[in-house]
Design an enzyme around this catalytic site. Sequence first.
Site, PDB file in Angstrom:
ATOM      1  N   ASP A   2       0.840  -1.194   0.000  1.00 32.94           N
ATOM      2  CA  ASP A   2       0.000   0.000   0.000  1.00 32.94           C
ATOM      3  C   ASP A   2       0.877   1.246   0.000  1.00 32.94           C
ATOM      4  OD1 ASP A   2      -2.337   1.393  -0.061  1.00 32.94           O
ATOM      5  OD2 ASP A   2      -2.864   1.061   2.040  1.00 32.94           O
ATOM      6  N   ASN A  50     -10.448  -3.410  -5.867  1.00 35.56           N
ATOM      7  CA  ASN A  50      -9.692  -2.457  -6.697  1.00 35.56           C
ATOM      8  C   ASN A  50     -10.320  -2.257  -8.081  1.00 35.56           C
ATOM      9  OD1 ASN A  50      -6.434  -3.420  -5.365  1.00 35.56           O
ATOM     10  ND2 ASN A  50      -7.659  -1.602  -4.892  1.00 35.56           N
TER      11      ASN A  50
HETATM   12  C1  IPE Z   1      -1.253   0.061  -3.581  1.00 39.92           C
HETATM   13  O1  IPE Z   1      -1.071   1.430  -3.574  1.00 39.92           O
HETATM   14  C2  IPE Z   1      -1.293  -0.511  -4.976  1.00 39.92           C
HETATM   15  C3  IPE Z   1      -2.531  -1.182  -5.372  1.00 39.92           C
HETATM   16  C4  IPE Z   1      -3.619  -1.276  -4.672  1.00 39.92           C
HETATM   17  C5  IPE Z   1      -2.519  -1.799  -6.679  1.00 39.92           C
HETATM   18  P1  IPE Z   1      -2.316   2.409  -3.624  1.00 39.92           P
HETATM   19  O2  IPE Z   1      -2.649   2.661  -5.052  1.00 39.92           O
HETATM   20  O3  IPE Z   1      -3.432   1.880  -2.797  1.00 39.92           O
HETATM   21  O4  IPE Z   1      -1.695   3.722  -2.972  1.00 39.92           O
HETATM   22  P2  IPE Z   1      -2.415   4.797  -2.028  1.00 39.92           P
HETATM   23  O5  IPE Z   1      -3.082   4.047  -0.916  1.00 39.92           O
HETATM   24  O6  IPE Z   1      -3.383   5.553  -2.870  1.00 39.92           O
HETATM   25  O7  IPE Z   1      -1.285   5.641  -1.526  1.00 39.92           O
HETATM   26 MG    MG Z   2      -4.089   2.248  -0.866  1.00 37.13          MG
END
Ligand code: IPE
Ligand code: MG
Length: 228
Positions: A2, A50
């Site tokens: 994350d 996601n």
């Molecule tokens: C994690 O980083 C990557 C995935 C979920 C693919 P994020 O995209 O969640 O990063 P933040 O939480 O917005 O900083």
């Molecule tokens: Mg994230």
Amino acid sequence: MDGNGRWAQARGLPRIEGHRQGAAAVRATVRAARQIGVRVLTLFAFSEQNWRRPPGEIGALMELLLRYVIDERAEILDNDIRLVAIGELGRLPPRVRGALDELCAASAKNRTMTLCLALSYGGREDLVQAARQIAERATRGEIRPDDVSAALLESMLLSRELGDLDLLIRTSGERRISNFLLWPAAYAELYFSEALWPDFGRADLEAAIDDYRGRQRRFGRTAEQVES
Ligand code: IPE
Ligand code: MG
């Protein structure tokens, strides 16, 4: 994993740049894990939830995943790493799915480390599909309610061959499980790193494992029982 987005935002870059650096952190972490002697490493690369992200970001993540599978082929095969994937893989773009399946098959006999990519994965969704399989078997008269046990349910999980989760590391200072391996995490030691995922590397992994080594895992017993 994350913190990709925040890593990019802090630099005035588009979120995609954070994901690109995140892929580099994956490479470094996989290599370090293998050298340290980790037997199973599961990376929560893309959750079922996601899919709710903007289409452009999802597309970029899928592109990075495809690149990863292509670029890391030699590294995985040469280092005796077995690649597996768990999740609703049918939702991945066919090109990504094809490349992934191919490398999983090519590396299936490798034994030094299992690298599992959780893709389009959700811990609740995994439990739901396991429950559905049990219901189908019951409907066919193959099992009765008394036959339902922890072992039976576990044997139907997508994550069944990974075993229990020993150490769960979440980066970026968030303190949540966020629908990761819910069943296997029942007795997992939780470790929260302040590092944003693109900054995570060997030293952070070693720090997490050192911390884990200092924990006493009692599995319901008393300290006296465990120590004797
Ligand atoms: C994690 O980083 C990557 C995935 C979920 C693919 P994020 O995209 O969640 O990063 P933040 O939480 O917005 O900083
Ligand atoms: Mg994230």
